[in-house]
Design an enzyme around this catalytic site. Structure first.
Site, mmCIF file in Angstrom:
data_model
loop_
_atom_site.group_PDB
_atom_site.id
_atom_site.type_symbol
_atom_site.label_atom_id
_atom_site.label_comp_id
_atom_site.label_asym_id
_atom_site.label_seq_id
_atom_site.Cartn_x
_atom_site.Cartn_y
_atom_site.Cartn_z
ATOM 1 C CG ASP A 91 -26.736 45.296 -68.965
ATOM 2 O OD1 ASP A 91 -27.200 45.912 -67.993
ATOM 3 O OD2 ASP A 91 -26.139 45.867 -69.925
ATOM 4 C CG ASN A 146 -26.689 51.615 -60.056
ATOM 5 O OD1 ASN A 146 -25.981 51.494 -59.058
ATOM 6 N ND2 ASN A 146 -26.356 51.083 -61.228
ATOM 7 C CG HIS A 162 -32.427 48.493 -63.700
ATOM 8 N ND1 HIS A 162 -32.959 49.761 -63.833
ATOM 9 C CD2 HIS A 162 -31.085 48.646 -63.733
ATOM 10 C CE1 HIS A 162 -31.980 50.642 -63.959
ATOM 11 N NE2 HIS A 162 -30.824 49.987 -63.892
ATOM 12 C CB VAL A 210 -32.763 52.474 -67.436
ATOM 13 C CG1 VAL A 210 -34.175 52.166 -67.933
ATOM 14 C CG2 VAL A 210 -31.747 52.317 -68.563
#
Ligand code: 5GP
Length: 122
Positions: A35, A93, A106, A102
């Site tokens: 990240d 999320n 992920h 985004v």
């Protein structure tokens, strides 16, 4: 449920090689990379290469091969960063309430320090 995938999201650009990334593991169907704004000493994102908006979309629409590969890649990352013994947290999320920034599936793998409570109430 119908999902609309935005081909211009930042992870789609990473997958097309338009934006660099710090790769941890790459497989036929998945990519794991660090990240850009780490929230723990180890903060790795695992994404499928296919166009899936979130986990439920992936679980509904991905092939068995993609689903197996994605989960095996998560396991490989945990082993590679050496987080298995001390522990780690997986977060994915989704949508507005999940505060997903985004819109490409992920899973965050967070490790390297005690991570505190899962959520703050309220
Ligand atoms: P979300 O809020 O959608 O669950 O998390 C998106 C994550 O993507 C954030 O933790 C953010 O730091 C990370 N991120 C956003 N842009 C980039 C980028 O260009 N490169 C990398 N490696 N991570 C990014």
């Amino acid at each position: 449920m119908a999902y609309t995938y935005d081909e211009n999201n930042i992870f789609a650009k990473i997958l097309r090689g338009e934006i660099p990334n710090s790769t941890v593991v790459e497989t036929d169907h998945s990519l794991a990379f660090r990240d850009i704004n780490p929230l723990a000493p180890d903060h790795v994102l695992v994404i499928p290469k296919g166009p899936y908006v979130n986990y439920a979309h992936f679980a509904e629409a991905a092939s068995d091969a993609e689903i197996v590969d994605f989960n095996r890649t998560l396991g490989k990352v945990v082993a590679l960063i050496g987080a298995g013994d001390a522990g780690y947290r997986l977060i994915s999320n989704a949508g507005r309430n999940g505060v997903q920034d985004v819109p490409h599936l992920h899973v965050h793998i967070l490790a390297g320090r005690p991570l505190g409570p899962m959520l703050f109430s309220g």
